[in-house]
Design a protein around this motif. Structure first.
Motif, short mmCIF file in Angstrom:
data_model
loop_
_atom_site.label_atom_id
_atom_site.label_comp_id
_atom_site.label_asym_id
_atom_site.label_seq_id
_atom_site.Cartn_x
_atom_site.Cartn_y
_atom_site.Cartn_z
N GLN A 1 -44.94 121.01 41.55
CA GLN A 1 -45.39 119.77 42.18
C GLN A 1 -45.98 120.07 43.56
N VAL A 2 -47.22 119.68 43.76
CA VAL A 2 -47.90 119.93 45.03
C VAL A 2 -47.38 118.97 46.09
N GLN A 3 -47.03 119.52 47.24
CA GLN A 3 -46.59 118.69 48.34
C GLN A 3 -47.09 119.23 49.67
N LEU A 4 -47.50 118.33 50.53
CA LEU A 4 -47.76 118.61 51.94
C LEU A 4 -46.96 117.58 52.71
N VAL A 5 -46.06 118.05 53.55
CA VAL A 5 -45.18 117.13 54.26
C VAL A 5 -45.33 117.37 55.76
N GLU A 6 -45.86 116.37 56.45
CA GLU A 6 -46.02 116.46 57.90
C GLU A 6 -44.75 115.97 58.59
N SER A 7 -44.49 116.51 59.76
CA SER A 7 -43.37 116.09 60.57
C SER A 7 -43.70 116.37 62.04
N GLY A 8 -42.89 115.81 62.93
CA GLY A 8 -43.05 116.09 64.34
C GLY A 8 -43.71 115.00 65.15
N GLY A 9 -44.15 113.95 64.50
CA GLY A 9 -44.76 112.85 65.23
C GLY A 9 -43.73 112.06 66.00
N GLY A 10 -44.23 111.14 66.82
CA GLY A 10 -43.32 110.32 67.60
C GLY A 10 -44.03 109.66 68.76
N LEU A 11 -43.22 109.14 69.67
CA LEU A 11 -43.72 108.48 70.87
C LEU A 11 -43.63 109.44 72.05
N VAL A 12 -44.73 109.58 72.76
CA VAL A 12 -44.76 110.48 73.91
C VAL A 12 -45.57 109.84 75.02
N GLN A 13 -45.24 110.16 76.25
CA GLN A 13 -45.97 109.62 77.39
C GLN A 13 -47.28 110.37 77.58
N PRO A 14 -48.26 109.72 78.18
CA PRO A 14 -49.51 110.43 78.50
C PRO A 14 -49.23 111.70 79.30
N GLY A 15 -49.92 112.74 78.94
CA GLY A 15 -49.71 114.03 79.56
C GLY A 15 -48.66 114.88 78.87
N GLY A 16 -47.95 114.30 77.94
CA GLY A 16 -46.90 115.01 77.25
C GLY A 16 -47.42 115.86 76.10
N SER A 17 -46.47 116.46 75.38
CA SER A 17 -46.81 117.36 74.28
C SER A 17 -46.02 117.01 73.04
N LEU A 18 -46.59 117.33 71.91
CA LEU A 18 -45.92 117.25 70.62
C LEU A 18 -46.38 118.42 69.77
N ARG A 19 -45.51 118.84 68.87
CA ARG A 19 -45.87 119.87 67.90
C ARG A 19 -45.68 119.30 66.51
N LEU A 20 -46.79 119.17 65.80
CA LEU A 20 -46.72 118.71 64.42
C LEU A 20 -46.58 119.90 63.48
#
Length: 118
Positions: A1-20
């Protein structure tokens, strides 16, 4: 079964960082180029990062160049999108897309929401 599962999103303030992260399964990951796309409300889906199956080539649109970094680990079947200096206009649902390097097949993840707001 083919799957692509994203994670790491969320709420961040301007200037901040996230890693997806995007976890792949069910196909030969090392044969697939990867794009990260995003879609904001009322706007068309747009590409924000690209990496070839062997990581030989990487590309970004001007809107994120210098702020976003895509990487992949073929052994772990993972792709990452490091996003720094985030702006409110980066708010969108971010999608991982895997496309076979011969353009035979293409798969999409379900998306992860990124909201940049104070």
């Amino acid at each position: 079964q083919v799957q692509l599962v994203e994670s790491g999103g969320g709420l961040v303030q301007p200037g901040g960082s996230l890693r997806l992260s995007c976890a792949a399964s069910g196909f030969t990951f090392s044969e697939y180029d990867i794009n990260w796309y995003r879609q904001a409300p009322g706007k068309e889906r747009e590409p924000v990062a690209f990496i070839t199956h062997g990581a030989e080539n990487i590309a970004y649109p001007d809107s994120v160049k210098g702020r976003f970094t895509i990487s992949r680990d073929n052994a772990k079947k993972m792709v990452y999108l490091q996003m720094n200096s985030l702006k409110p206009e980066d708010t969108a649902v971010y999608y991982c897309n895997a496309r076979h390097y011969l353009n035979i097949y293409s798969y999409w993840g379900q998306g992860t929401q990124v909201t940049v707001s104070s």
